[in-house]
Design a protein around this motif. Structure first.
Motif, PDB file in Angstrom:
ATOM      1  N   MET A   1      70.086  31.380  18.995  1.00 19.47           N
ATOM      2  CA  MET A   1      68.696  31.278  19.445  1.00 19.47           C
ATOM      3  C   MET A   1      67.893  32.449  18.903  1.00 19.47           C
ATOM      4  O   MET A   1      68.414  33.545  18.690  1.00 19.47           O
ATOM      5  CB  MET A   1      68.622  31.292  20.966  1.00 19.47           C
ATOM      6  CG  MET A   1      69.456  30.219  21.670  1.00 19.47           C
ATOM      7  SD  MET A   1      68.742  28.576  21.552  1.00 19.47           S
ATOM      8  CE  MET A   1      67.542  28.633  22.881  1.00 19.47           C
ATOM      9  N   ASN A   2      66.605  32.200  18.675  1.00 16.00           N
ATOM     10  CA  ASN A   2      65.674  33.275  18.373  1.00 16.00           C
ATOM     11  C   ASN A   2      64.977  33.695  19.660  1.00 16.00           C
ATOM     12  O   ASN A   2      64.493  32.840  20.421  1.00 16.00           O
ATOM     13  CB  ASN A   2      64.611  32.818  17.369  1.00 16.00           C
ATOM     14  CG  ASN A   2      65.093  32.914  15.941  1.00 16.00           C
ATOM     15  OD1 ASN A   2      66.146  33.469  15.676  1.00 16.00           O
ATOM     16  ND2 ASN A   2      64.318  32.366  15.020  1.00 16.00           N
ATOM     17  N   LEU A   3      64.924  34.980  19.904  1.00 13.21           N
ATOM     18  CA  LEU A   3      64.182  35.532  21.022  1.00 13.21           C
ATOM     19  C   LEU A   3      62.891  36.113  20.463  1.00 13.21           C
ATOM     20  O   LEU A   3      62.924  37.024  19.629  1.00 13.21           O
ATOM     21  CB  LEU A   3      65.006  36.618  21.724  1.00 13.21           C
ATOM     22  CG  LEU A   3      64.278  37.460  22.783  1.00 13.21           C
ATOM     23  CD1 LEU A   3      63.842  36.597  23.956  1.00 13.21           C
ATOM     24  CD2 LEU A   3      65.179  38.604  23.255  1.00 13.21           C
ATOM     25  N   ILE A   4      61.747  35.561  20.892  1.00  8.98           N
ATOM     26  CA  ILE A   4      60.441  36.058  20.456  1.00  8.98           C
ATOM     27  C   ILE A   4      59.805  36.808  21.614  1.00  8.98           C
ATOM     28  O   ILE A   4      59.686  36.278  22.732  1.00  8.98           O
ATOM     29  CB  ILE A   4      59.516  34.914  20.013  1.00  8.98           C
ATOM     30  CG1 ILE A   4      60.200  34.034  18.959  1.00  8.98           C
ATOM     31  CG2 ILE A   4      58.204  35.474  19.475  1.00  8.98           C
ATOM     32  CD1 ILE A   4      60.555  34.742  17.683  1.00  8.98           C
ATOM     33  N   LEU A   5      59.411  38.049  21.364  1.00  5.32           N
ATOM     34  CA  LEU A   5      58.756  38.888  22.364  1.00  5.32           C
ATOM     35  C   LEU A   5      57.307  39.107  21.961  1.00  5.32           C
ATOM     36  O   LEU A   5      57.017  39.360  20.790  1.00  5.32           O
ATOM     37  CB  LEU A   5      59.477  40.228  22.485  1.00  5.32           C
ATOM     38  CG  LEU A   5      60.972  40.166  22.815  1.00  5.32           C
ATOM     39  CD1 LEU A   5      61.590  41.549  22.719  1.00  5.32           C
ATOM     40  CD2 LEU A   5      61.193  39.571  24.200  1.00  5.32           C
ATOM     41  N   GLN A   6      56.398  39.009  22.927  1.00  5.41           N
ATOM     42  CA  GLN A   6      54.981  39.230  22.653  1.00  5.41           C
ATOM     43  C   GLN A   6      54.358  40.024  23.793  1.00  5.41           C
ATOM     44  O   GLN A   6      54.737  39.867  24.955  1.00  5.41           O
ATOM     45  CB  GLN A   6      54.235  37.908  22.526  1.00  5.41           C
ATOM     46  CG  GLN A   6      54.723  37.005  21.413  1.00  5.41           C
ATOM     47  CD  GLN A   6      53.862  35.771  21.283  1.00  5.41           C
ATOM     48  OE1 GLN A   6      52.739  35.826  20.788  1.00  5.41           O
ATOM     49  NE2 GLN A   6      54.388  34.638  21.737  1.00  5.41           N
ATOM     50  N   SER A   7      53.405  40.876  23.450  1.00  2.00           N
ATOM     51  CA  SER A   7      52.728  41.662  24.475  1.00  2.00           C
ATOM     52  C   SER A   7      51.396  42.152  23.941  1.00  2.00           C
ATOM     53  O   SER A   7      51.245  42.390  22.736  1.00  2.00           O
ATOM     54  CB  SER A   7      53.582  42.851  24.905  1.00  2.00           C
ATOM     55  OG  SER A   7      52.907  43.630  25.878  1.00  2.00           O
ATOM     56  N   LEU A   8      50.443  42.303  24.836  1.00  2.00           N
ATOM     57  CA  LEU A   8      49.163  42.899  24.476  1.00  2.00           C
ATOM     58  C   LEU A   8      49.177  44.409  24.656  1.00  2.00           C
ATOM     59  O   LEU A   8      48.296  45.100  24.150  1.00  2.00           O
ATOM     60  CB  LEU A   8      48.041  42.296  25.335  1.00  2.00           C
ATOM     61  CG  LEU A   8      47.828  40.793  25.235  1.00  2.00           C
ATOM     62  CD1 LEU A   8      46.747  40.350  26.199  1.00  2.00           C
ATOM     63  CD2 LEU A   8      47.487  40.388  23.806  1.00  2.00           C
ATOM     64  N   SER A   9      50.202  44.933  25.377  1.00  3.69           N
ATOM     65  CA  SER A   9      50.144  46.340  25.771  1.00  3.69           C
ATOM     66  C   SER A   9      51.463  47.100  25.691  1.00  3.69           C
ATOM     67  O   SER A   9      51.470  48.323  25.796  1.00  3.69           O
ATOM     68  CB  SER A   9      49.620  46.444  27.207  1.00  3.69           C
ATOM     69  OG  SER A   9      50.451  45.715  28.104  1.00  3.69           O
ATOM     70  N   ALA A  10      52.587  46.414  25.512  1.00  5.16           N
ATOM     71  CA  ALA A  10      53.886  47.085  25.599  1.00  5.16           C
ATOM     72  C   ALA A  10      54.112  48.057  24.439  1.00  5.16           C
ATOM     73  O   ALA A  10      53.737  47.779  23.296  1.00  5.16           O
ATOM     74  CB  ALA A  10      55.009  46.054  25.629  1.00  5.16           C
ATOM     75  N   GLU A  11      54.723  49.191  24.742  1.00  2.29           N
ATOM     76  CA  GLU A  11      55.125  50.133  23.717  1.00  2.29           C
ATOM     77  C   GLU A  11      56.412  49.657  23.041  1.00  2.29           C
ATOM     78  O   GLU A  11      57.170  48.857  23.592  1.00  2.29           O
ATOM     79  CB  GLU A  11      55.370  51.515  24.351  1.00  2.29           C
ATOM     80  CG  GLU A  11      54.147  52.120  25.017  1.00  2.29           C
ATOM     81  CD  GLU A  11      53.078  52.549  24.026  1.00  2.29           C
ATOM     82  OE1 GLU A  11      53.426  52.726  22.842  1.00  2.29           O
ATOM     83  OE2 GLU A  11      51.914  52.698  24.442  1.00  2.29           O
ATOM     84  N   ARG A  12      56.661  50.189  21.841  1.00  3.72           N
ATOM     85  CA  ARG A  12      57.836  49.758  21.093  1.00  3.72           C
ATOM     86  C   ARG A  12      59.135  50.028  21.849  1.00  3.72           C
ATOM     87  O   ARG A  12      60.088  49.233  21.779  1.00  3.72           O
ATOM     88  CB  ARG A  12      57.863  50.461  19.723  1.00  3.72           C
ATOM     89  CG  ARG A  12      59.105  50.123  18.863  1.00  3.72           C
ATOM     90  CD  ARG A  12      59.134  48.650  18.501  1.00  3.72           C
ATOM     91  NE  ARG A  12      60.449  48.206  18.063  1.00  3.72           N
ATOM     92  CZ  ARG A  12      60.707  47.644  16.875  1.00  3.72           C
ATOM     93  NH1 ARG A  12      59.728  47.477  16.014  1.00  3.72           N
ATOM     94  NH2 ARG A  12      61.912  47.246  16.570  1.00  3.72           N
ATOM     95  N   ASN A  13      59.184  51.120  22.612  1.00  8.47           N
ATOM     96  CA  ASN A  13      60.424  51.406  23.338  1.00  8.47           C
ATOM     97  C   ASN A  13      60.718  50.346  24.399  1.00  8.47           C
ATOM     98  O   ASN A  13      61.879  50.051  24.699  1.00  8.47           O
ATOM     99  CB  ASN A  13      60.403  52.812  23.958  1.00  8.47           C
ATOM    100  CG  ASN A  13      59.295  52.992  24.975  1.00  8.47           C
ATOM    101  OD1 ASN A  13      58.397  52.166  25.081  1.00  8.47           O
ATOM    102  ND2 ASN A  13      59.350  54.075  25.722  1.00  8.47           N
ATOM    103  N   ALA A  14      59.661  49.728  24.964  1.00  9.99           N
ATOM    104  CA  ALA A  14      59.862  48.649  25.931  1.00  9.99           C
ATOM    105  C   ALA A  14      60.420  47.415  25.237  1.00  9.99           C
ATOM    106  O   ALA A  14      61.303  46.728  25.775  1.00  9.99           O
ATOM    107  CB  ALA A  14      58.551  48.314  26.628  1.00  9.99           C
TER     108      ALA A  14
END
Length: 282
Positions: A1-14
């Protein structure tokens, strides 16, 4: 599976923390102002999904787990709910505000969207409260309060460019869906007809109500007209009355939805805009 993460505000460490939960690295695939990361070859388990649900929601990160071969070009129809999905408002609540009845109507709307109240009953009760309202209130709501949800324009441009047909199917009213269909260049629209006599709302709906079953039938009918299967449709919604049509879709997307819908949808976009489907299906 591909896990796609998206955010308007998250830092790279998150983002890296979430990727570590899945035991993989995150590759930045951000584009066109959309902040997104992909993690390849993720092995899904119930335990991992529970971790992702908790960690992503608390960090205001949206995630999607899909087969690596999933592409926008796999789909031929995009079916969308209108109120609180394609647009930011519930039109009937704003109409009621013209009568000074928004709190009463909003309470019924929320109960219906959570699945706590049967939709036909909820709509009949809400529309009855509008009896006697000047029909000009509908135009005021359209002109003054109706706004597209974030990312709607970008999403529609992309799906149209991909040759995907568009359907707006709503438990709301034709006054709004017909205008949205024209202004946005959508291919199909289906919703309820408010009865208006002598320029006043009568408090009734003309004909049968567009409820959860009718939404599903509409998606299936349009798919048949297009000579495609429901599995080639993307369906987006936010409330319990969207679940039936979401259940028959190839990809179901909950947009800033009620918990019952988020739980059952294939993808939940809680924080990013409607264009969040584009990195998922890149």
């Amino acid at each position: 599976m591909n896990l796609i993460l998206q955010s308007l505000s998250a830092e790279r460490n998150a983002i890296d923390h979430i990727a570590a939960l899945a035991g993989v690295a995150a590759v930045d695939i951000s584009s066109a102002g959309r902040h997104a990361w992909r993690c390849d070859n993720v092995t899904l388990s119930d335990a991992l999904k529970a971790q992702l649900d908790a960690a992503c929601y608390s960090a205001r990160i949206d995630y999607a787990l899909l087969p690596s071969a999933s592409k926008l070009s796999d789909f031929k129809l995009l079916a969308m709910d209108m109120d609180s999905t394609l647009i930011t408002i519930e039109c009937i609540d704003e109409i009621a505000d013209m009568q000074g009845l928004k709190p009463q109507v909003s309470e019924i709307t929320e109960a219906a969207m959570r699945g706590e109240l049967e939709f036909n009953e909820s709509l009949t009760r809400r529309v009855a409260l509008l009896k006697g309202l000047d029909a000009g209130a509908l135009q005021r709501v359209y002109d003054e309060r109706l706004q597209l949800s974030p990312g709607a324009g970008e999403m529609l441009a992309a799906v149209k460019a991909a040759g995907i047909k568009t359907l707006l199917v709503s438990g709301g009213f034709t006054f709004f869906t017909d205008r949205m269909k024209t202004s946005l260049g959508l291919d199909y629209a289906h919703s309820n007809v408010l009865e208006i006599i002598n320029g006043k709302l009568t408090g009734k709906v003309v004909g049968s109500i567009v409820n959860a079953d009718e939404k599903q039938r509409t998606v299936e009918r349009v798919c048949a007209e297009l000579n495609i299967t429901p599995g080639q449709a993307i369906v987006m919604g936010d409330g319990a009355n969207d679940l039936n049509m979401m259940n028959v879709a190839g990809l179901s997307v909950a947009f800033r939805a009620k918990p019952v819908v988020r739980k059952k949808a294939g993808v939940a976009l809680n924080f990013v805009g409607l264009d969040g489907i584009l990195p998922i299906l890149a």
